[in-house]
Design an enzyme around this catalytic site. Structure first.
Site, PDB file in Angstrom:
ATOM      1  N   ASP A  33      -7.198  -3.137   2.720  1.00 41.87           N
ATOM      2  CA  ASP A  33      -7.845  -3.122   3.695  1.00 41.87           C
ATOM      3  C   ASP A  33      -8.895  -2.035   3.736  1.00 41.87           C
ATOM      4  OD1 ASP A  33      -9.099  -4.017   6.082  1.00 41.87           O
ATOM      5  OD2 ASP A  33      -7.583  -3.727   7.186  1.00 41.87           O
ATOM      6  N   VAL A 124       2.154  -2.392   2.947  1.00 42.14           N
ATOM      7  CA  VAL A 124       2.560  -1.861   4.192  1.00 42.14           C
ATOM      8  C   VAL A 124       3.644  -2.807   4.998  1.00 42.14           C
ATOM      9  CG1 VAL A 124       1.956  -1.170   6.600  1.00 42.14           C
ATOM     10  CG2 VAL A 124       0.668  -0.508   4.463  1.00 42.14           C
TER      11      VAL A 124
HETATM   12  P1  ADP Z   1      -0.098  -5.652   3.445  1.00 43.94           P
HETATM   13  O1  ADP Z   1      -0.387  -4.793   4.919  1.00 43.94           O
HETATM   14  O2  ADP Z   1      -0.443  -7.171   3.692  1.00 43.94           O
HETATM   15  O3  ADP Z   1       1.253  -5.412   2.997  1.00 43.94           O
HETATM   16  P2  ADP Z   1      -1.333  -3.683   1.786  1.00 43.94           P
HETATM   17  O4  ADP Z   1      -2.896  -3.500   1.585  1.00 43.94           O
HETATM   18  O5  ADP Z   1      -0.637  -2.419   2.361  1.00 43.94           O
HETATM   19  O6  ADP Z   1      -1.292  -5.125   2.516  1.00 43.94           O
HETATM   20  O7  ADP Z   1      -0.666  -3.996   0.274  1.00 43.94           O
HETATM   21  C1  ADP Z   1      -0.812  -5.127  -0.405  1.00 43.94           C
HETATM   22  C2  ADP Z   1      -0.860  -5.180  -1.791  1.00 43.94           C
HETATM   23  O8  ADP Z   1      -2.177  -4.582  -2.307  1.00 43.94           O
HETATM   24  C3  ADP Z   1      -0.062  -3.948  -2.339  1.00 43.94           C
HETATM   25  O9  ADP Z   1       0.735  -4.528  -3.422  1.00 43.94           O
HETATM   26  C4  ADP Z   1      -0.835  -2.788  -2.751  1.00 43.94           C
HETATM   27  O10 ADP Z   1      -0.347  -1.805  -3.892  1.00 43.94           O
HETATM   28  C5  ADP Z   1      -2.164  -3.463  -3.155  1.00 43.94           C
HETATM   29  N1  ADP Z   1      -3.128  -2.657  -3.274  1.00 43.94           N
HETATM   30  C6  ADP Z   1      -3.582  -1.762  -2.604  1.00 43.94           C
HETATM   31  N2  ADP Z   1      -4.830  -1.300  -2.710  1.00 43.94           N
HETATM   32  C7  ADP Z   1      -5.292  -2.255  -3.658  1.00 43.94           C
HETATM   33  C8  ADP Z   1      -6.732  -2.570  -4.141  1.00 43.94           C
HETATM   34  N3  ADP Z   1      -7.669  -1.569  -4.103  1.00 43.94           N
HETATM   35  N4  ADP Z   1      -6.995  -3.368  -4.934  1.00 43.94           N
HETATM   36  C9  ADP Z   1      -5.802  -4.487  -5.345  1.00 43.94           C
HETATM   37  N5  ADP Z   1      -4.633  -4.130  -4.517  1.00 43.94           N
HETATM   38  C10 ADP Z   1      -4.458  -3.097  -3.908  1.00 43.94           C
END
Ligand code: ADP
Length: 170
Positions: A33, A124
Site C-alpha cells: 500500500d 502486516v
Molecule cells: P497485508 O496488510 O495485506 O498483509 P502487506 O503490504 O503488509 O499487506 O504485505 C503483503 C505482501 O506484500 C507481503 O508478502 C510483503 O512482503 C509484500 N510486499 C511489500 N511491498 C511490496 C512490493 N512493493 N511489491 C510486492 N510485494 C510487496
C-alpha cells in the site's frame, strides 16, 4: 488464463492493473500500500478519498475490491482490495479468496487483460504464506474471467518459491 509467480516489486509491473493490499480506510498504509501510493503519486490517494466520500463512507469492506487510476505507475489501474488479518482461532480463508475473485471481477469490468497480485494478507496481516498461496492459486484458477495473464509478484524469494510450488502442484 496464464498464471505465473515472479519475484519483484509490484509498483514496477507493466500490466493493465496492479492489485493493492489496501486496508479498509483506503487512505494508505505500509507494505504494498505504502509503495503504491509513494510511487504512483498523489492522484491515487485523491481517488481513494473520493471513493470514501461517495461509495464507501465506512471504508472498503474486507474481501471487496475497487479500482482507481494508477497515477504515475506503469499500470493503468490500481485495484484496491482488503485482505483479512490472520486469526489462529477463526478461518478467514473465504475472505482472502474473495479478494482474488472480486479483484478479477473488477478487472473484467475495466477490460483489463493482465493483472499483477501481491501476496495479499501475508505482510502486516500475518497470514501464513503457504496457506495464503493455496487460497490465491485455487481462487484464481476457479474464477471465470477474461483476464489472460495473472502474475503473482512476490517481494522475497521465499514467498515466490512457495507460490511457484503451489502453482506447479497440479
Ligand atoms: P497485508 O496488510 O495485506 O498483509 P502487506 O503490504 O503488509 O499487506 O504485505 C503483503 C505482501 O506484500 C507481503 O508478502 C510483503 O512482503 C509484500 N510486499 C511489500 N511491498 C511490496 C512490493 N512493493 N511489491 C510486492 N510485494 C510487496
Amino acid at each position: 488464463m496464464r498464471i505465473e509467480a515472479v519475484q519483484g516489486d509490484i509498483t514496477e509491473q507493466h500490466v493493465d492493473a496492479v492489485v493493492n493490499a489496501a486496508n479498509t480506510s483506503l487512505l494508505g498504509g505500509g507494505g504494498v500500500d505504502g509503495a503504491i501510493h509513494r510511487r504512483g503519486g498523489g492522484e491515487i490517494l485523491e481517488a481513494c478519498r473520493r471513493l470514501r466520500a461517495t461509495d464507501y463512507p465506512d471504508g472498503l469492506p474486507v474481501g471487496s475490491a475497487v479500482a482507481t487510476t494508477a497515477g504515475e505507475l506503469p499500470a493503468q489501474w490500481v485495484i484496491h482490495t482488503v485482505g483479512p488479518t490472520y486469526s489462529s482461532s477463526e478461518d478467514r480463508s473465504a475472505s482472502l479468496a474473495s479478494c482474488y475473485r472480486e479483484s478479477l471481477r473488477v478487472a473484467d469490468s475495466l477490460g483489463a487483460r493482465s493483472v499483477a497480485f501481491p501476496a495479499v494478507s501475508t505482510g502486516v496481516y500475518r497470514y501464513p504464506v503457504e496457506a495464503a498461496a493455496e487460497i490465491a492459486v485455487a481462487e484464481v484458477r476457479a474464477t471465470d474471467s477474461a483476464v489472460e495473464l495473472v502474475r503473482f509478484v512476490l517481494f522475497d524469494e521465499r514467498t515466490r518459491s512457495v507460490f511457484a510450488e503451489v502453482l506447479d502442484r497440479d
